[in-house]
Design a protein around this motif. Sequence first.
Motif, PDB file in Angstrom:
ATOM      1  N   PRO A 185      49.191  31.082  48.931  1.00 50.51           N
ATOM      2  CA  PRO A 185      49.171  29.756  48.561  1.00 50.51           C
ATOM      3  C   PRO A 185      47.827  29.426  47.765  1.00 50.51           C
ATOM      4  N   PHE A 186      47.893  28.050  47.223  1.00 50.93           N
ATOM      5  CA  PHE A 186      46.740  27.756  46.310  1.00 50.93           C
ATOM      6  C   PHE A 186      46.426  28.906  45.211  1.00 50.93           C
ATOM      7  N   THR A 187      47.243  29.336  44.634  1.00 55.50           N
ATOM      8  CA  THR A 187      46.920  30.023  43.433  1.00 55.50           C
ATOM      9  C   THR A 187      47.703  29.531  42.190  1.00 55.50           C
ATOM     10  N   GLY A 188      48.791  28.596  42.411  1.00 58.66           N
ATOM     11  CA  GLY A 188      49.593  28.165  41.240  1.00 58.66           C
ATOM     12  C   GLY A 188      50.268  29.329  40.581  1.00 58.66           C
ATOM     13  N   HIS A 189      50.101  29.272  39.492  1.00 64.71           N
ATOM     14  CA  HIS A 189      50.928  30.450  38.639  1.00 64.71           C
ATOM     15  C   HIS A 189      50.107  31.720  38.261  1.00 64.71           C
ATOM     16  N   GLU A 190      48.988  31.670  38.871  1.00 64.25           N
ATOM     17  CA  GLU A 190      48.176  32.812  38.542  1.00 64.25           C
ATOM     18  C   GLU A 190      48.069  33.773  39.504  1.00 64.25           C
ATOM     19  N   ALA A 191      49.279  34.076  40.460  1.00 65.03           N
ATOM     20  CA  ALA A 191      49.122  34.951  41.398  1.00 65.03           C
ATOM     21  C   ALA A 191      48.948  36.547  41.043  1.00 65.03           C
ATOM     22  N   LEU A 192      49.375  36.986  39.837  1.00 65.58           N
ATOM     23  CA  LEU A 192      49.269  38.070  39.307  1.00 65.58           C
ATOM     24  C   LEU A 192      47.484  38.444  38.748  1.00 65.58           C
ATOM     25  N   SER A 193      46.978  37.285  38.362  1.00 72.39           N
ATOM     26  CA  SER A 193      45.398  37.487  38.143  1.00 72.39           C
ATOM     27  C   SER A 193      44.833  37.653  39.377  1.00 72.39           C
ATOM     28  N   VAL A 194      45.146  36.727  40.556  1.00 70.14           N
ATOM     29  CA  VAL A 194      44.560  36.950  41.700  1.00 70.14           C
ATOM     30  C   VAL A 194      44.545  38.333  42.542  1.00 70.14           C
ATOM     31  N   LEU A 195      45.927  38.736  42.420  1.00 78.95           N
ATOM     32  CA  LEU A 195      46.138  40.189  42.901  1.00 78.95           C
ATOM     33  C   LEU A 195      46.096  41.262  41.825  1.00 78.95           C
ATOM     34  N   ALA A 196      45.013  41.064  40.943  1.00 79.51           N
ATOM     35  CA  ALA A 196      45.048  42.258  40.125  1.00 79.51           C
ATOM     36  C   ALA A 196      44.095  43.392  40.670  1.00 79.51           C
ATOM     37  N   SER A 197      44.822  44.448  41.135  1.00 80.04           N
ATOM     38  CA  SER A 197      44.248  45.495  41.849  1.00 80.04           C
ATOM     39  C   SER A 197      45.286  46.840  41.728  1.00 80.04           C
ATOM     40  N   SER A 198      44.574  47.764  41.200  1.00 78.70           N
ATOM     41  CA  SER A 198      45.212  49.225  40.730  1.00 78.70           C
ATOM     42  C   SER A 198      45.710  49.811  42.086  1.00 78.70           C
ATOM     43  N   GLN A 199      44.784  49.433  43.448  1.00 81.46           N
ATOM     44  CA  GLN A 199      45.357  50.110  44.549  1.00 81.46           C
ATOM     45  C   GLN A 199      46.635  49.367  45.111  1.00 81.46           C
ATOM     46  N   LEU A 200      46.463  47.869  44.910  1.00 81.35           N
ATOM     47  CA  LEU A 200      47.584  47.249  45.537  1.00 81.35           C
ATOM     48  C   LEU A 200      48.933  47.342  44.493  1.00 81.35           C
ATOM     49  N   LEU A 201      48.616  47.590  43.292  1.00 79.79           N
ATOM     50  CA  LEU A 201      49.928  47.834  42.425  1.00 79.79           C
ATOM     51  C   LEU A 201      50.572  49.454  43.014  1.00 79.79           C
ATOM     52  N   ASN A 202      49.740  50.008  43.203  1.00 78.02           N
ATOM     53  CA  ASN A 202      50.408  51.423  43.660  1.00 78.02           C
ATOM     54  C   ASN A 202      50.976  51.344  45.242  1.00 78.02           C
ATOM     55  N   ASP A 203      50.714  50.389  46.075  1.00 74.43           N
ATOM     56  CA  ASP A 203      51.059  50.284  47.169  1.00 74.43           C
ATOM     57  C   ASP A 203      52.325  49.485  46.985  1.00 74.43           C
ATOM     58  N   PHE A 204      52.699  48.422  46.112  1.00 78.14           N
ATOM     59  CA  PHE A 204      53.794  47.888  45.589  1.00 78.14           C
ATOM     60  C   PHE A 204      54.983  48.983  45.247  1.00 78.14           C
ATOM     61  N   ARG A 217      46.791  43.726  52.972  1.00 77.25           N
ATOM     62  CA  ARG A 217      46.461  44.225  51.717  1.00 77.25           C
ATOM     63  C   ARG A 217      46.215  42.990  50.672  1.00 77.25           C
ATOM     64  N   VAL A 218      47.007  41.972  50.811  1.00 81.50           N
ATOM     65  CA  VAL A 218      46.960  40.936  50.001  1.00 81.50           C
ATOM     66  C   VAL A 218      45.617  40.175  50.152  1.00 81.50           C
ATOM     67  N   ARG A 219      45.435  39.933  51.548  1.00 80.80           N
ATOM     68  CA  ARG A 219      43.974  39.166  51.913  1.00 80.80           C
ATOM     69  C   ARG A 219      42.999  40.041  51.665  1.00 80.80           C
ATOM     70  N   GLU A 220      42.866  41.384  51.590  1.00 72.91           N
ATOM     71  CA  GLU A 220      41.838  42.077  51.393  1.00 72.91           C
ATOM     72  C   GLU A 220      41.443  41.907  49.599  1.00 72.91           C
ATOM     73  N   VAL A 221      42.456  41.787  48.984  1.00 71.93           N
ATOM     74  CA  VAL A 221      42.235  41.730  47.627  1.00 71.93           C
ATOM     75  C   VAL A 221      42.014  40.216  47.186  1.00 71.93           C
ATOM     76  N   LYS A 222      42.742  39.589  47.823  1.00 76.79           N
ATOM     77  CA  LYS A 222      42.513  37.979  47.249  1.00 76.79           C
ATOM     78  C   LYS A 222      40.915  37.622  47.410  1.00 76.79           C
ATOM     79  N   LYS A 223      40.473  38.079  48.677  1.00 81.76           N
ATOM     80  CA  LYS A 223      39.219  37.883  49.139  1.00 81.76           C
ATOM     81  C   LYS A 223      38.060  38.127  48.102  1.00 81.76           C
ATOM     82  N   GLN A 224      38.299  39.287  47.551  1.00 82.75           N
ATOM     83  CA  GLN A 224      37.666  40.081  46.234  1.00 82.75           C
ATOM     84  C   GLN A 224      37.702  39.041  44.909  1.00 82.75           C
TER      85      GLN A 224
END
Length: 428
Positions: A185-204, A217-224
């Motif tokens: 929520p509240f990220t508009g069309h920028e979800a990929l920018s918000v969740l830009a993380s090598s480790q999260l990509l590896n998880d996916f 994992r998403v909460r951890e990444v977005k808070k950073q």
Amino acid sequence: MDKQIIFEDEHIRVIFLKGSSDTLVVSFGDLISRAKGMSINAEKSLIKYQYNVIGIMPKQKTWFPKSSMLQMQQQIQPILEQFKQIVGYGGSMGGYAAIKYSNLLNMQKIVAFVPQYSIDPDVVQDRRYAEFFDPSIHQEMQIQADEVDASREYIIVYDPYFAEDKEHFLKIQPLLPNMHVIHLPFTGHEALSVLASSQLLNDFVEQPFDITYFYKRVREVKKQSKFYYRHVLDALLTRHHQALLRILENNDFVLDERYFDALLKQKLVQQLFNLKQGTEQNLQKLGIQPHFVQHTEISALSIRTVQDKFLVFNLVSLKLESYSAEAIKANQQYLLPLKVTANAVVELELNAKSYLVTMNDRGIHKLVKVGEALALDQSLLLFKYYADFYSLSYKQLTLSCDDQGLSHFIDNSADEQTKLQFVSSMIQ
């Protein structure tokens, strides 16, 4: 790592990046990450985990035409046949392609951020990309039922409150029986920018899907993510007035001064001042440094708007804005009332010195000491007296004040919001 172009036409460039893993990632570019040299979308993160990668990069804003993709598939089939595990990855235009060509490229897992269903204006109401629709290459471009399969795993990440992307999701949803959804929520069309993380990509790519694990994992990444706070603040600002303060109180960060665009920065500062929380610490957290600091006591307010607020010059945003008397009193080191006389130029007092308030055609204000020369592009503001109201003008334009306290110059002196009162009201 070795790279080579394995297919290219007028619409796409396809690059193979050889790695050491057993997984092949098909990474699709988007409108921003289009073909440039040998670059691949999410390349740094994919190299970090030694993935074999086929990077399909758009050369134009053409949404991966099917004719190009069919020719490409014939060319790269020998590489695809070497891998049992193929994962598609992309956002927006790239997310669309990852889903649409999942059967064609035999992808077992597809991770799509804010994908489109189509950009055909006859198929979707969303008009963000309608200008890129070309009937000659986009016949029946929407994702078709025979292009996806229940045996494949689809993961879609999107903001359910962003209407444009939600329309696409609702059209894609019936086609994908094996679909996992992550709401952002509240990220508009920028979800990929918000969740830009090598480790999260590896998880996916590698992790079996578990909704609890991935939301954690998403909460951890977005808070950073600084992108996340920017979008959250923009979305919540007008509806939840205390949200800004809670974010500032609960997070220890200092943002770069270029983090917010000018309008959002102005709105954030205004919100802090209205909440009487325009402290130096809060401003610094938002990456905002005032240009001047006023230390003298402010007691008199003289220009009142139709919304019963008082017009001031904001030393942080360098804009003309309007506030309640209480908000001005609480933030008087930053909010300066104007020094005006009927049918004369606009001035203000700053650190016991008089300044003229000027502006240029781009709406940029400057304070010029009385007696000093103006820049060639700067013009004076005039405070004009009419029979039953006052107004503030720049050339042929008149200042209009809205309900939120923001102001802008319009070519309409008869607008009710341009009418000002000249009073002698005092802050008690």
